[in-house]
Each structure stands twice: as structure tokens, then as C-alpha cells.
Scaffold this motif. Structure first.
Motif, PDB file in Angstrom:
ATOM      1  N   GLY A   1       0.769  -1.239   0.000  1.00 18.05           N
ATOM      2  CA  GLY A   1       0.000   0.000   0.000  1.00 18.05           C
ATOM      3  C   GLY A   1       0.796   1.284   0.000  1.00 18.05           C
ATOM      4  N   GLN A   2       2.063   1.241  -0.369  1.00 12.17           N
ATOM      5  CA  GLN A   2       2.866   2.462  -0.379  1.00 12.17           C
ATOM      6  C   GLN A   2       2.667   3.237  -1.683  1.00 12.17           C
ATOM      7  OE1 GLN A   2       6.661   0.433   0.411  1.00 12.17           O
ATOM      8  NE2 GLN A   2       6.769   1.458   2.389  1.00 12.17           N
ATOM      9  N   VAL A   3       3.214   4.448  -1.720  1.00  9.80           N
ATOM     10  CA  VAL A   3       3.265   5.244  -2.944  1.00  9.80           C
ATOM     11  C   VAL A   3       4.704   5.180  -3.450  1.00  9.80           C
ATOM     12  CG1 VAL A   3       2.977   7.518  -3.989  1.00  9.80           C
ATOM     13  CG2 VAL A   3       1.426   6.776  -2.164  1.00  9.80           C
ATOM     14  N   GLN A   4       4.873   4.715  -4.678  1.00 14.45           N
ATOM     15  CA  GLN A   4       6.209   4.536  -5.228  1.00 14.45           C
ATOM     16  C   GLN A   4       6.397   5.404  -6.473  1.00 14.45           C
ATOM     17  OE1 GLN A   4       9.036   1.107  -7.298  1.00 14.45           O
ATOM     18  NE2 GLN A   4       7.142   0.500  -6.298  1.00 14.45           N
ATOM     19  N   LEU A   5       7.517   6.100  -6.538  1.00 15.21           N
ATOM     20  CA  LEU A   5       7.870   6.896  -7.710  1.00 15.21           C
ATOM     21  C   LEU A   5       8.816   6.093  -8.592  1.00 15.21           C
ATOM     22  CD1 LEU A   5       7.956   9.597  -9.296  1.00 15.21           C
ATOM     23  CD2 LEU A   5       9.865  10.279  -7.824  1.00 15.21           C
ATOM     24  N   VAL A   6       8.463   5.941  -9.873  1.00 12.70           N
ATOM     25  CA  VAL A   6       9.314   5.231 -10.829  1.00 12.70           C
ATOM     26  C   VAL A   6       9.719   6.214 -11.923  1.00 12.70           C
ATOM     27  CG1 VAL A   6       9.458   3.360 -12.509  1.00 12.70           C
ATOM     28  CG2 VAL A   6       8.237   3.014 -10.349  1.00 12.70           C
TER      29      VAL A   6
ATOM     30  N   LEU B   1      11.320   5.309  -3.678  1.00  9.91           N
ATOM     31  CA  LEU B   1      11.806   5.660  -5.010  1.00  9.91           C
ATOM     32  C   LEU B   1      13.177   5.050  -5.235  1.00  9.91           C
ATOM     33  CD1 LEU B   1      13.129   9.321  -5.183  1.00  9.91           C
ATOM     34  CD2 LEU B   1      12.417   8.290  -3.025  1.00  9.91           C
ATOM     35  N   ARG B   2      13.502   4.838  -6.510  1.00 13.68           N
ATOM     36  CA  ARG B   2      14.805   4.299  -6.905  1.00 13.68           C
ATOM     37  C   ARG B   2      15.459   5.299  -7.840  1.00 13.68           C
ATOM     38  NH1 ARG B   2      18.132   0.018  -7.471  1.00 13.68           N
ATOM     39  NH2 ARG B   2      16.878  -1.241  -6.045  1.00 13.68           N
ATOM     40  N   LEU B   3      16.738   5.591  -7.573  1.00 18.03           N
ATOM     41  CA  LEU B   3      17.512   6.528  -8.381  1.00 18.03           C
ATOM     42  C   LEU B   3      18.874   5.930  -8.688  1.00 18.03           C
ATOM     43  CD1 LEU B   3      16.830   9.801  -6.335  1.00 18.03           C
ATOM     44  CD2 LEU B   3      15.702   9.150  -8.465  1.00 18.03           C
ATOM     45  N   VAL B   4      19.516   6.444  -9.725  1.00 23.24           N
ATOM     46  CA  VAL B   4      20.918   6.132  -9.969  1.00 23.24           C
ATOM     47  C   VAL B   4      21.728   7.347  -9.527  1.00 23.24           C
ATOM     48  CG1 VAL B   4      20.371   4.559 -11.855  1.00 23.24           C
ATOM     49  CG2 VAL B   4      20.866   6.949 -12.365  1.00 23.24           C
ATOM     50  N   PRO B   5      23.040   7.184  -9.251  1.00 25.82           N
ATOM     51  CA  PRO B   5      23.825   8.287  -8.694  1.00 25.82           C
ATOM     52  C   PRO B   5      23.797   9.576  -9.500  1.00 25.82           C
ATOM     53  CG  PRO B   5      25.001   6.244  -8.376  1.00 25.82           C
ATOM     54  CD  PRO B   5      23.803   5.909  -9.224  1.00 25.82           C
TER      55      PRO B   5
ATOM     56  N   ALA C   1      11.989   5.020   1.904  1.00 29.51           N
ATOM     57  CA  ALA C   1      13.110   4.260   1.338  1.00 29.51           C
ATOM     58  C   ALA C   1      13.537   4.860   0.013  1.00 29.51           C
ATOM     59  CB  ALA C   1      12.726   2.797   1.148  1.00 29.51           C
ATOM     60  N   LEU C   2      14.785   5.308  -0.035  1.00 33.20           N
ATOM     61  CA  LEU C   2      15.445   5.645  -1.293  1.00 33.20           C
ATOM     62  C   LEU C   2      16.387   4.499  -1.613  1.00 33.20           C
ATOM     63  CD1 LEU C   2      16.624   7.316  -3.634  1.00 33.20           C
ATOM     64  CD2 LEU C   2      18.144   8.398  -1.961  1.00 33.20           C
ATOM     65  N   HIS C   3      16.185   3.844  -2.757  1.00 26.50           N
ATOM     66  CA  HIS C   3      17.071   2.780  -3.205  1.00 26.50           C
ATOM     67  C   HIS C   3      17.953   3.319  -4.323  1.00 26.50           C
ATOM     68  CE1 HIS C   3      13.723  -0.097  -1.754  1.00 26.50           C
ATOM     69  NE2 HIS C   3      14.662  -0.018  -0.835  1.00 26.50           N
ATOM     70  N   HIS C   4      19.248   3.036  -4.250  1.00 24.58           N
ATOM     71  CA  HIS C   4      20.116   3.436  -5.352  1.00 24.58           C
ATOM     72  C   HIS C   4      21.140   2.345  -5.622  1.00 24.58           C
ATOM     73  CE1 HIS C   4      23.893   4.616  -3.184  1.00 24.58           C
ATOM     74  NE2 HIS C   4      23.079   4.871  -2.187  1.00 24.58           N
TER      75      HIS C   4
END
Length: 482
Positions: free
Chosen positions: A186-191, A236-240, A263-266
Motif C-alpha cells: 500500500g505504499q506510494v512509489q515513484l518510478v 523511489l529508486r535513483l541512480v547516482p 526508502a530511497l534505493h540506489h
């Protein structure tokens, strides 16, 4: 223990449970489009019917060559409802390369632009448009899967299968490891990363978790910064390179309300120390997660921000799987010694392929290498140094471009940077820096910055200002053309 169900069934359950709740916010260059769970499921059902026209084999393959957007989501879910293996392709591939990949895959449905001239039936988004139907056609019986296409280091096509099918626990789809990485239902995720690469797993796993997905057509710093605040993004997931661009003064990220982020995943590339620490300060160390893996999924290494502060520069300890460092003589290296990294998957099996290309290097029983270099400390924390073929030998001393690039990218006056070897009469080769300047750039100041932070033999001998660097859509450098 409850049963594991295909992702298509999860989407159907979510559509029945929350029919009017938004599943996807598609935002970007055009007016935003919100799609509810009921609409998403019905569109995917209709698309599945279109894909299945004329019949499908028992274990079908569907190539999805579409940009980030709702069409990609609908086509992928439709293919999985049919029990297909989905292979996402980059829409920017030259037609000849896309044709070679689809030819290597063999009989398949191709969803995308016919201009790519694939040797298989083509289905365009206009053929299912806004169609909707309550039920999907009967699935072929196969487990829904996905695979990632790559040219590999030799350029020969490889299509690497995801180890696990797209099956989820019907009662609680989130695993203990997922929760340790800040994920939940149930989270909000930015792609905003590409759907032919890291954005693919993030988005579709998120939908299976019941996430509301905020989807952008491409990375746009100001749009991303605004979306985090507007949609109260949790994950959200980002690259450097994206992380650094979001920190630029003109973006105004520091003025945004980031309190919703859990959570920020990189990953995918090394993150400069200064950029990493800036994000740790913005979000708090317990909300920043770095991961290291490979397309072959031999192992998974991750580290949370507070653990990283105790082991700066590390990407964590492998879980699951195991890693060893092997020296030039083929022996296991001790703590602190840089060598080639070999991973062993939890089940001891090697990569699984839809199409196999060049063979990976092996070591002893069940250990494989994709060519990365690194070291382990006495506590088992992994430090990645780069690729073996990228090492610069400076007068007999190995210099790792990734280490120099991390320093260059931490400089305020540098927007992007790459280090390549340059011939030298005495030393054989030396580091040469290609730099995309930012405000206040000066070669003299940058050279002094590097000398304060690097050993003398690692300091670039020369600097060259360039307008841009050749990066892929995933943020990785194309060094052969740099």
C-alpha cells in the motif's frame, strides 16, 4: 503456508478489493492520467485478448519495446495474464540491434513500433487503445516470467531470465527481506528509471504489493522533486547521476517536504561520497539503501545508510549468496586485497538464460564472475572497485577509474565525469578526466581538489571539458565511446 499466485491474479484481487483507488499516476510532459485498479485490470484483460489472437504457444514470449508509460504497464500485465515471459527492450535501440535481439529470442509477440522491423508479429498500442473487458483470456499455463536483454562485454546477445517467476504470496506478498529494505504493502512509489532496466522490477513488484505508482516518462529533476512532495512518495529508486542532479541548487529539493519518504534505493553505479552523505542528511541514514548486484542475479548485496556510515564506501554484505575475492594467481585473496569478484547464488546454480551469449568466468564450485573488481574487509563488507578491463596501469600500479570518478563527481563544479587511460611515454598510461562542467568550473581548482583527496598517481594528468558524456538510460557510462 498460503499459496503463491501469479501477478495477474494479484492485480485482479486488487481491482476487486479497491476498484476506485488509483493504481498509476502517469505524469510528465502531457496532462497527468490517473488509472484506477479496475481500469488497469480491464485494460490489461483487453490487451491480453489482442495479444492472444491467432493463438499462442504453451510458453509464450512477449517483447515489450515501449517507453515509460501506461502502455508499457498494460502490455506487460497483459502478457503475464497469458503466462508469458516478458522481455523489455530499450526503445532507443537501433532497429538493426532490436532486430538481432528479437531474432535471437525466436518466436514471440513484439509490442511496439513496427519501425524496429522485428522478425515476429507486431502488436501496436493503438490496436488495444482504451479497450476494456472484465475477464482475461485463459492463461497458457506457464508461470509468468521476465528476462533482461544485454549485448554483454563481447556484444553477443544475451537474454537473462529472472530467477523467480512473478508469483506472490496471496496473503502477504512482502517478504522479510523486502521489509528490511523499507518496502511494504500500500505504499506510494515513484518510478523514474527506465522500464527496460531497474524501473521494471521496481514498478511491477510495487504493483504486486498494491503500491500506487507515480510514473514519469523519463528523469526530469524538477518534476521528480515536485512529485515526491505532491504525491507523498514513500519509495523511489535513483541512480547516482540522478541523485547528484536533484541536489543542484536550481531544483530546490531542499525546500521540499520529504518527510513521506521511507526508502530511497540506489545502485547500478558507484555513488560519490559527497552525494551519498548529502542524501543521508536529507532523509536520515535509516531511509537510504544502496544495493549491488548484476543482471545475472548471482547474489544480492545491500547496505542501509547507518550501516554505511560505519563502513563508508561499502555496498554491504551478500544476502543471500556468497562472494569471494580471487587474486591473479587464482587463489582466494585476504581482507583488503583487491581482486576479481566471484559470486555464488544461494542454490549454487549459474545464470539462467532465454538466450545465452558469452560464458562467465568461473572459480571452483558454483562461483561466477561478471568481471568486477573489489575487496572484502575483515568483517565481510564488500568494496567494489570497477571492472577488470577498466583498470589503468600507471607505471606498474593499478588505478581504478571509479575511485577517481567518485572524487570528481563530489566536486561542486562538476556535473558529470569519466576517467579514461591516456598513453604516456614513461608510465605506459595515466588517468585522463572528461568533465561536464557546472557553475564555477576551473581546471586549476578541480586539480587542487583532486590532489587534496587522491594519491599523486591517481590524480588525473589532464582534464578535458565536454558538453555531455555517453551514458545509457540506466546511468551507466559507455566507456568505449567516451
Amino acid at each position: 503456508m498460503s499459496a503463491r499466485v501469479p501477478i495477474g491474479r494479484r492485480i485482479e484481487w486488487l481491482a476487486a478489493e479497491h476498484p476506485d483507488r488509483v493504481a498509476v499516476h502517469a505524469i510528465g510532459v502531457r496532462a497527468p492520467e490517473d488509472v484506477t485498479w479496475r481500469e488497469l485490470d480491464g485494460r490489461a484483460n483487453h490487451c491480453a485478448a489482442v495479444l492472444s489472437e491467432g493463438g499462442l504457444p504453451d510458453d509464450p514470449t512477449v517483447v515489450v519495446c515501449l517507453p515509460n508509460g501506461l502502455d508499457h504497464v498494460v502490455a506487460t500485465l497483459a502478457a503475464w495474464k497469458l503466462g508469458a515471459t516478458v522481455v523489455p527492450l530499450d526503445t532507443r535501440l537501433p532497429p538493426d540491434e532490436a532486430g538481432r535481439l528479437t531474432a535471437a529470442i525466436g518466436p514471440a509477440r513484439f509490442v511496439g513500433d513496427p519501425a524496429h522491423t522485428p522478425p515476429c508479429p507486431v502488436v501496436r498500442p493503438v490496436e488495444w487503445a482504451q479497450g476494456w473487458r472484465a475477464a482475461a483470456p485463459p492463461p497458457a499455463g506457464a508461470v509468468p516470467r521476465s528476462a533482461t536483454a544485454t549485448g554483454g562485454t563481447t556484444g553477443s546477445p544475451r537474454i537473462i531470465l529472472r530467477r523467480r517467476g512473478w508469483l506472490f504470496d496471496e496473503r502477504d506478498p512482502v517478504s522479510a527481506r523486502d521489509r528490511a529494505l523499507g518496502l511494504d504493502t500500500g505504499q506510494v512509489q515513484l518510478v523514474t528509471t527506465p522500464l527496460f532496466h531497474s524501473g521494471f522490477g521496481a514498478l511491477y513488484q510495487g504493483l504486486a504489493f498494491g503500491h500506487t505508482v507515480v510514473l514519469t516518462p523519463r528523469f526530469m529533476p524538477s518534476l521528480v522533486a515536485d512529485a515526491i512532495e505532491r504525491y507523498r512518495v514513500n519509495v523511489l529508486r535513483l541512480v547516482p547521476t540522478m541523485m547528484k542532479m536533484l541536489l543542484l541548487p536550481g531544483v530546490g529539493l531542499g525546500a521540499k517536504d520529504l518527510s513521506s519518504v521511507r526508502a530511497l534505493h540506489h545502485g547500478t553505479a558507484p555513488c560519490p561520497d559527497g552525494v551519498k552523505r548529502a542524501w543521508l542528511d536529507l532523509l536520515g541514514p535509516e531511509r537510504v539503501f544502496e544495493s549491488y548486484s548484476s543482471l545475472e542475479q548471482l547474489g544480492f548485496v545491500s547496505i542501509r545508510g547507518d550501516e554505511w556510515l560505519a563502513h563508508p564506501g561499502s555496498v554491504g554484505r551478500p544476502e543471500p549468496g556468497a562472494v569471494v575475492v580471487v587474486d591473479d594467481d587464482g587463489a582466494q585473496a585476504g581482507p583488503g586485497v583487491v581482486g576479481r569478484l566471484f559470486f555464488r547464488s544461494p542454490d549454487g546454480r549459474g545464470p539462467q538464460y532465454l538466450v545465452a551469449g558469452e560464458r562467465l568466468a568461473t572459480w571452483r564450485d558454483g562461483y561466477f564472475s561478471v568481471g568486477d573488481l573489489g575487496s572484502l574487509d575483515a568483517d565481510g563488507y564488500l568494496y567494489v572497485r570497477g571492472r577488470a578491463q577498466e583498470v589503468i596501469n600507471v607505471g606498474g600500479t593499478n588505478v581504478y577509474p571509479a575511485e577517481i570518478e567518485s572524487v570528481l563527481l563530489s566536486a561542486p563544479s562538476v556535473a558529470d565525469a569519466c576517467v579514461v587511460p591516456q598513453p604516456h611515454d614513461l608510465l605506459g598510461s595515466v588517468p585522463h578526466a572528461l568533465v561536464v562542467p557546472a557553475e564555477g568550473f576551473s581546471v586549476a581548482v578541480l586539480d587542487s581538489y583532486c590532489r587534496d583527496r587522491l594519491s599523486l598517481h591517481k590524480v588525473p594528468v589532464s582534464y578535458e571539458a565536454v558538453a555531455a558524456l555517453p551514458r545509457t538510460g540506466t546511468g551507466k557510462l559507455r566507456r568505449t565511446t567516451a
